[in-house]
Design an enzyme around this catalytic site. Sequence first.
Site, PDB file in Angstrom:
ATOM      1  N   GLU A   9       0.799  -1.220   0.000  1.00 17.10           N
ATOM      2  CA  GLU A   9       0.000   0.000   0.000  1.00 17.10           C
ATOM      3  C   GLU A   9       0.837   1.276   0.000  1.00 17.10           C
ATOM      4  O   GLU A   9       0.482   2.247  -0.664  1.00 17.10           O
ATOM      5  CB  GLU A   9      -0.932   0.065   1.226  1.00 17.10           C
ATOM      6  CG  GLU A   9      -1.985  -1.024   1.246  1.00 17.10           C
ATOM      7  CD  GLU A   9      -1.640  -2.044   2.291  1.00 17.10           C
ATOM      8  OE1 GLU A   9      -0.504  -2.546   2.236  1.00 17.10           O
ATOM      9  OE2 GLU A   9      -2.485  -2.349   3.144  1.00 17.10           O
ATOM     10  N   ASP A  82      -2.194  -5.101   3.636  1.00 17.30           N
ATOM     11  CA  ASP A  82      -2.326  -5.486   5.041  1.00 17.30           C
ATOM     12  C   ASP A  82      -3.172  -6.754   5.223  1.00 17.30           C
ATOM     13  O   ASP A  82      -4.057  -7.041   4.414  1.00 17.30           O
ATOM     14  CB  ASP A  82      -2.951  -4.349   5.844  1.00 17.30           C
ATOM     15  CG  ASP A  82      -2.022  -3.150   5.962  1.00 17.30           C
ATOM     16  OD1 ASP A  82      -0.803  -3.354   5.861  1.00 17.30           O
ATOM     17  OD2 ASP A  82      -2.513  -2.025   6.151  1.00 17.30           O
ATOM     18  N   ASP A  84      -5.872  -7.782   6.685  1.00 16.67           N
ATOM     19  CA  ASP A  84      -7.217  -7.650   7.245  1.00 16.67           C
ATOM     20  C   ASP A  84      -8.202  -7.520   6.093  1.00 16.67           C
ATOM     21  O   ASP A  84      -7.837  -7.663   4.928  1.00 16.67           O
ATOM     22  CB  ASP A  84      -7.295  -6.456   8.201  1.00 16.67           C
ATOM     23  CG  ASP A  84      -6.859  -5.142   7.551  1.00 16.67           C
ATOM     24  OD1 ASP A  84      -6.746  -5.094   6.307  1.00 16.67           O
ATOM     25  OD2 ASP A  84      -6.625  -4.162   8.284  1.00 16.67           O
ATOM     26  N   GLU A  86      -9.772  -4.950   4.764  1.00 14.54           N
ATOM     27  CA  GLU A  86      -9.469  -3.890   3.804  1.00 14.54           C
ATOM     28  C   GLU A  86      -8.283  -4.282   2.931  1.00 14.54           C
ATOM     29  O   GLU A  86      -8.284  -4.041   1.723  1.00 14.54           O
ATOM     30  CB  GLU A  86      -9.190  -2.578   4.536  1.00 14.54           C
ATOM     31  CG  GLU A  86     -10.374  -1.994   5.279  1.00 14.54           C
ATOM     32  CD  GLU A  86     -11.558  -1.700   4.375  1.00 14.54           C
ATOM     33  OE1 GLU A  86     -11.344  -1.179   3.265  1.00 14.54           O
ATOM     34  OE2 GLU A  86     -12.698  -1.993   4.773  1.00 14.54           O
ATOM     35  N   TYR A 302       1.714  -5.667  13.096  1.00 16.39           N
ATOM     36  CA  TYR A 302       0.562  -4.960  12.512  1.00 16.39           C
ATOM     37  C   TYR A 302      -0.338  -4.413  13.609  1.00 16.39           C
ATOM     38  O   TYR A 302      -0.670  -5.110  14.570  1.00 16.39           O
ATOM     39  CB  TYR A 302      -0.219  -5.914  11.611  1.00 16.39           C
ATOM     40  CG  TYR A 302      -1.293  -5.243  10.805  1.00 16.39           C
ATOM     41  CD1 TYR A 302      -1.008  -4.131  10.014  1.00 16.39           C
ATOM     42  CD2 TYR A 302      -2.607  -5.710  10.827  1.00 16.39           C
ATOM     43  CE1 TYR A 302      -1.993  -3.509   9.265  1.00 16.39           C
ATOM     44  CE2 TYR A 302      -3.595  -5.104  10.071  1.00 16.39           C
ATOM     45  CZ  TYR A 302      -3.287  -3.997   9.298  1.00 16.39           C
ATOM     46  OH  TYR A 302      -4.273  -3.390   8.558  1.00 16.39           O
ATOM     47  N   ARG A 304      -3.496  -3.073  13.528  1.00 16.78           N
ATOM     48  CA  ARG A 304      -4.969  -3.170  13.491  1.00 16.78           C
ATOM     49  C   ARG A 304      -5.354  -4.617  13.773  1.00 16.78           C
ATOM     50  O   ARG A 304      -5.423  -5.440  12.867  1.00 16.78           O
ATOM     51  CB  ARG A 304      -5.508  -2.695  12.143  1.00 16.78           C
ATOM     52  CG  ARG A 304      -5.245  -1.213  11.893  1.00 16.78           C
ATOM     53  CD  ARG A 304      -5.872  -0.715  10.602  1.00 16.78           C
ATOM     54  NE  ARG A 304      -5.545   0.699  10.378  1.00 16.78           N
ATOM     55  CZ  ARG A 304      -4.500   1.121   9.697  1.00 16.78           C
ATOM     56  NH1 ARG A 304      -3.660   0.240   9.158  1.00 16.78           N
ATOM     57  NH2 ARG A 304      -4.259   2.406   9.546  1.00 16.78           N
ATOM     58  N   HIS A 348      -4.281 -13.277  13.446  1.00 11.47           N
ATOM     59  CA  HIS A 348      -3.496 -12.074  13.710  1.00 11.47           C
ATOM     60  C   HIS A 348      -2.747 -12.220  15.023  1.00 11.47           C
ATOM     61  O   HIS A 348      -3.018 -13.092  15.831  1.00 11.47           O
ATOM     62  CB  HIS A 348      -4.409 -10.851  13.784  1.00 11.47           C
ATOM     63  CG  HIS A 348      -4.979 -10.460  12.455  1.00 11.47           C
ATOM     64  ND1 HIS A 348      -5.726  -9.329  12.284  1.00 11.47           N
ATOM     65  CD2 HIS A 348      -4.915 -11.057  11.242  1.00 11.47           C
ATOM     66  CE1 HIS A 348      -6.091  -9.234  11.011  1.00 11.47           C
ATOM     67  NE2 HIS A 348      -5.625 -10.273  10.367  1.00 11.47           N
TER      68      HIS A 348
END
Length: 858
Positions: A9, A82, A84, A86, A302, A304, A348
């Site tokens: 990203e 990432d 997740d 999104e 990470y 989140r 995660h």
Amino acid sequence: MSTKLVIVESPAKAKTINRFLGPDYTVRASMGHVRDLPAKAFGVDIDRGFKPQYVAIPGRVKILGELKAAAKTATDIYLAPDPDREGEAIAWHLRAALSDKSVKAAFHRITYHEITESAIHRAFDQAHEIDQNMVDSQQARRVLDRIVGYRVSPLLWRRIPGASSAGRVQSAALRLVCDREKAILGFKPEEFWIVGANVAKRVDPRDPFVVRLSRIDGQKAEIRSAEEAEAVRRDLEGRAMRVASVATNTVTKRAPPPFITSTLQQAGSRACGFVPSRTMRVAQTLYEGVDLGSGPVGLITYMRTDSFSVAREAQAACLQYIGTRYGAEYVPEKPNVFRSKSSAQEAHEAIRPTDVLRTPDSMAGHLKGDELKLYRIVWERFVASQMAPARLAQTQVEVEAVTPSAGGRAFMFRASSSQVVFPGYMRVVGEEIAAPAPAEDGQPEEVQKLPPLAEGEGLDRVGDWLAEQKFTQPPRRYSDATLVRAMEENGIGRPSTYSSTVTVLYDRNYIEREKRTLKPTAIGMAVNDYLAERLPVLFDVKFTAQMEEQLDEVEEGKVQWTAMLQAFHGSFLGWMETARGQDPNPDQSSKMLALLGQVKDWAPPVGKGKRAFSERDFIESLRTQVDGGKALSERQVEVLKRVAWKYREQVPDLAAQAEAFGLAPDARDAVAPATPEERARVEAMLAALSNVEFKPPSKVRGRTYDDGKFFKSLKQQAEGGKDLSPKQVAVLVRLVRRYAESVPNFEQLKPVLDAAVPAEEAPAHAVDPKPILDGLRAVTEWKAPVVRGKKTWDDKSFFDSLDRQFRESNRLSPRQVFALRKLAKRYKVDAGHTGETTLSAPPGTEPAPGAPEAPAGG
């Protein structure tokens, strides 16, 4: 030549990962999402299974073109956003955008939770397919939010001035803030009194300590007034104090879990004073990589996440560090394990340092202030989470006021304290000394330290009896940190949305900060009240949490995303029908519709094409609706009343019953009639422009400005007997000034123009721009235009635009005047005394010479 393309990203992440890969790899950044629903259209085809209509995000078109060019020469494309929802959706959109006949590469998805060399190589070894369930969950959330935002927001716009939007998650979070504020405003404080005494041993150590009244005649001591407190004090007068009991026990305090997103944001607020968005920005930097001298490396995992899981290797390394640094007794008998919520993504990890040996002190020379603060609390929390529990000795002493032989009430006092026997995890954060526990309303609080005491031991009272008046306190307003915690506890949103939700509430002017607490604004309170009244289920906190759980089930493959949306949409339509409200007086509306049948002279339609509005057709559609047995909505009744008021002169019965029908002029049309002098000025300006040849239409920022068409509309309005509004008159004045060279006898018309400008439109310049413009008109040699990127800065064109604007409107903005003065200074133009000696920019970004002019209006 590299043949493998890796897409992440951000450029920072690309730079870090690029260090770990060989020359066969090219790492590029997508800058986040590359496709989304259109910004200015609904973008969801509900009739075709809620099919989203994705388009390239305007700011990503160039990036997509560069990625497509790189993809054509690649043999493999690794999608590495990432780990997740999104991130999975970004990977899915990248694959869709890059997949065409010219791209022969194979697509791979790689995920990682820390940006270290070993983690990145492991991710490439474990490349896999895109998780479609995660993508579908993200699509469901995006479509769900679009439906709610697009359909509910217009209700707010019509009814609450200043309201900007409603949102599935943001409105539920706003409800938390507003409900708390209402609880505070409605709170009625209750008086209570705390009675106590300073007492001391009769032998060393004689340091006094405080005991507080806890029981009266065996019941909890509740003293509600000064009179009751005085009565207790009189009963206590002359009594001796004696230790009734001493109880000591050892309490074990387990280490806290490592941070997850919500607790990191709370700690960032509490320990560093950061708002959630700032915490996440700093954490993003630590995650994506910081240069430690030999190149960038990710310092934390990470950020989140809602999982407390820790990789075995990281846990083993931390336990080894603890044993070496603090001693074997600080290593727990079994590694600490923390249970995550059922909705947590166990794949995660919790937020931890990527290498526990990188202590905060060793990183001090590599990190900026904010980065070091946040890294320190992440590192300390992780190390503490893996340490042995702390052991505390808690002592509670009960002291009685000896009852006299004649009898009386029995009074029991209490004091307690805690002492650290073994600090355990507390050692790493410097808590070897236990802080006194805070007192609850009316309850004894801990003292720092108690002397050794024995049951039956007599104590001396030092000084007078203590009596302190208190009042119960309202609940505290949320802070950024406690709102995030409340959102997590209530299941509102997910780790990736906590920070952005709070930010949206600020940006919408729904909440404001007051001494580090959050307070709803008047607009925010009005929005919440309206939504709570009209859409109570949709924005209920529990319902919002249930929708998040359904999105989790889509991610887990338990629910099909379109089926979930279909079920929601069916209920949503019913809620919206109720929210719009039905006609409270249908008989009255039917009478108005019948009376409007007498209108002979209807106004012509306003607008063209699909945007055209015909009052006659509108009234006919309402009649058809009512005749078909369908009630009118509140909105339809509002417009019906406005139309009825407008035509009351043609229908005497409407005029006679105006008050009974609740008719009144539309506030938007409530403009005072023009005077004969004002009408004469308008006629003079229209006549002056009647033979002018207008410039062709121009398009600026997507809008078309047509001076000729605008003039024609004003002329038709005036000839039709309708006065121009003050804004229309102001723009008409600008139009005459713009075409001054083509207007006959313009100099004679100037007094008319000056008189026609409304008072609030009159220019008020701190520095008169006229002498500056006059001086710059004498410049004969202008500097050549300068090209910077896609923009061209041209001093001459910029001056011409300001000169033309001032001639047309007799005004410039403060920023334009500032830029004009800089231009004069650049060309050494002596514009005379301006009233100031230094150049200082007005608030905002300094304008650059050569910026394009804004259109006058129309």
